[in-house]
Design an enzyme around this catalytic site. Structure first.
Site, PDB file in Angstrom:
ATOM      1  N   ASP A 197       0.829  -1.201   0.000  1.00  0.00           N
ATOM      2  CA  ASP A 197       0.000   0.000   0.000  1.00  0.00           C
ATOM      3  C   ASP A 197       0.868   1.257   0.000  1.00  0.00           C
ATOM      4  O   ASP A 197       2.075   1.205   0.232  1.00  0.00           O
ATOM      5  CB  ASP A 197      -0.882   0.000   1.249  1.00  0.00           C
ATOM      6  CG  ASP A 197      -1.652  -1.303   1.409  1.00  0.00           C
ATOM      7  OD1 ASP A 197      -2.345  -1.696   0.450  1.00  0.00           O
ATOM      8  OD2 ASP A 197      -1.544  -1.920   2.486  1.00  0.00           O
ATOM      9  N   ASP A 256      -2.317  -1.568  -5.018  1.00  0.00           N
ATOM     10  CA  ASP A 256      -3.092  -2.053  -3.877  1.00  0.00           C
ATOM     11  C   ASP A 256      -3.777  -0.855  -3.212  1.00  0.00           C
ATOM     12  O   ASP A 256      -4.062   0.145  -3.854  1.00  0.00           O
ATOM     13  CB  ASP A 256      -2.183  -2.808  -2.908  1.00  0.00           C
ATOM     14  CG  ASP A 256      -2.954  -3.835  -2.076  1.00  0.00           C
ATOM     15  OD1 ASP A 256      -4.200  -3.821  -2.101  1.00  0.00           O
ATOM     16  OD2 ASP A 256      -2.306  -4.633  -1.393  1.00  0.00           O
ATOM     17  N   ASP A 300      -4.004   1.051   4.429  1.00  0.00           N
ATOM     18  CA  ASP A 300      -4.632  -0.108   5.066  1.00  0.00           C
ATOM     19  C   ASP A 300      -4.142  -0.267   6.499  1.00  0.00           C
ATOM     20  O   ASP A 300      -2.941  -0.135   6.779  1.00  0.00           O
ATOM     21  CB  ASP A 300      -4.341  -1.376   4.272  1.00  0.00           C
ATOM     22  CG  ASP A 300      -5.130  -1.439   2.967  1.00  0.00           C
ATOM     23  OD1 ASP A 300      -5.844  -0.461   2.663  1.00  0.00           O
ATOM     24  OD2 ASP A 300      -5.027  -2.461   2.265  1.00  0.00           O
ATOM     25  N   ARG A 350     -14.002   1.412  -0.416  1.00  0.00           N
ATOM     26  CA  ARG A 350     -13.186   1.423   0.807  1.00  0.00           C
ATOM     27  C   ARG A 350     -12.919   2.863   1.263  1.00  0.00           C
ATOM     28  O   ARG A 350     -11.777   3.297   1.371  1.00  0.00           O
ATOM     29  CB  ARG A 350     -11.867   0.682   0.608  1.00  0.00           C
ATOM     30  CG  ARG A 350     -12.022  -0.757   0.185  1.00  0.00           C
ATOM     31  CD  ARG A 350     -10.677  -1.453   0.067  1.00  0.00           C
ATOM     32  NE  ARG A 350     -10.828  -2.823  -0.425  1.00  0.00           N
ATOM     33  CZ  ARG A 350      -9.816  -3.654  -0.656  1.00  0.00           C
ATOM     34  NH1 ARG A 350      -8.576  -3.258  -0.426  1.00  0.00           N
ATOM     35  NH2 ARG A 350     -10.043  -4.876  -1.101  1.00  0.00           N
TER      36      ARG A 350
END
EC number: 4.2.2.2
Length: 331
Positions: free
Chosen positions: A139, A169, A173, A226
């Site tokens: 990430d 990605d 996160d 997300r």
């Protein structure tokens, strides 16, 4: 010399002059963008679950401008404030150690270089612009099994136009039972996968009772999903402005408890929803402008965090956040 004569009189045969026009009324406002730019490299987090995070304050200060310099400083065991100068380009994932502050000077950037914070504590990432990290390198910022992390005034993005959703990605996160994390004043944009809290439906044993995260004063733009997506965690979202979210906004699942306040969604499908998991999560939603979208989640039990905070009010969020979130600090 002292003047003692009679005062001058206006001649009676002349008309009196017109009074001057009134001065225009000026209301002076404090510009939040100007105030927001005042910062010090030793600032500690003072908002949300990450409050009290001090990073490398009290340690050495070093300025880096190459990939090798940056990697050496970030991975060291020493407490340090790392100031990033200029553009650093690579194709790698840099493991960030505990007690670090990574501070971007105005105009600095990391391209293709992701930050990996794994089993660490007391880390600050501030005023960093990070983009185009390939999926093989993780990430833009990945936080795993870590505590006391503050991500503030960052700019996180990719190249959404030319690549599919798995070419890169996630942008940010937070997984594997991480605790006490605050994401504030950050511009999250132009990407498929925004921010994931809790990586798997099958990780309840590790994540339940963990994943306490605050999202404050962030701008989400043109991110497919997300925004954030949360499993198991307890997440507080306030003073956020989100626009052009094509698939979904906030996704609450696997029993997650969310409190969403003083926020705005614009041009968003399914502002607060449940997708792609075995079971739903929950959300308490207060003073949120859905912009014509929907909140289809059951109300949860998370109604107040254990810290103080200030709500702008949904009507004031856009003006306060857009243009202020992102890499806007100077040191």
């Amino acid at each position: 010399m002292k003047f003692t004569g009679s005062p001058l009189l206006w001649p009676s045969w002349l008309p009196l002059p017109a009074p001057p026009p009134p001065l225009p009324s000026v209301t002076r406002r404090r510009d939040p963008r100007t105030v927001g730019k005042r910062a010090a490299i030793t600032d500690a987090c003072d908002v949300g679950y990450g409050a009290g995070t001090t990073g490398g304050s009290g340690g050495t200060t070093t300025t880096v401008s190459t990939p090798a310099q940056f990697t050496a400083a970030a991975t060291s065991d020493e407490k340090a404030v790392i100031v990033v100068k200029g553009a650093i380009t690579g194709a790698t994932k840099v493991k960030v150690g505990s007690n670090k502050s990574i501070i971007g000077r105005a105009g600095s950037s990391l391209t293709g270089v992701g930050l990996y914070i794994n089993k660490q504590e007391n880390v600050i990432v501030r005023n960093m612009k990070i983009s185009k990290v390939l999926a093989d390198n993780g990430d833009r910022i990945g936080i795993q099994a870590s505590s006391k992390v503050w991500v503030d005034h960052c700019d996180l993005s990719s190249d959404k136009k030319n690549n599919g959703k798995d070419y890169y990605d996630g942008l940010l996160d937070i997984t594997h039972a991480s605790m006490a994390v605050t994401v504030s004043n950050t511009y999250i944009h132009d990407h498929y996968k925004g921010s994931l809290v809790g990586h798997s439906d099958s990780n309840s044993a590790e994540d339940t009772g963990k994943l306490y995260v605050t999202y404050a004063n962030n701008h989400w733009y043109n991110v497919a999903s997300r925004n954030p997506s949360v499993r198991f965690g307890n997440v507080h979202i306030f003073n956020n402005y989100a626009e052009k979210l094509e698939t979904s906004g906030v996704n609450t699942r696997m029993g997650a408890q969310l409190l969403i306040e003083s926020s705005v969604f614009s041009d968003t499908k399914k502002a607060v929803t449940f997708l792609d998991s075995k079971s739903t999560g929950y959300a308490v939603v207060n003073d949120v402008d859905l912009g014509g979208s929907t909140n289809d989640r059951p109300q949860g039990t998370f109604t107040k965090p254990d810290y103080s905070y200030t709500l702008l009010g949904s009507s004031k969020v856009k003006a306060a956040v857009v243009g202020t979130a992102g890499q806007t600090l100077t040191f």
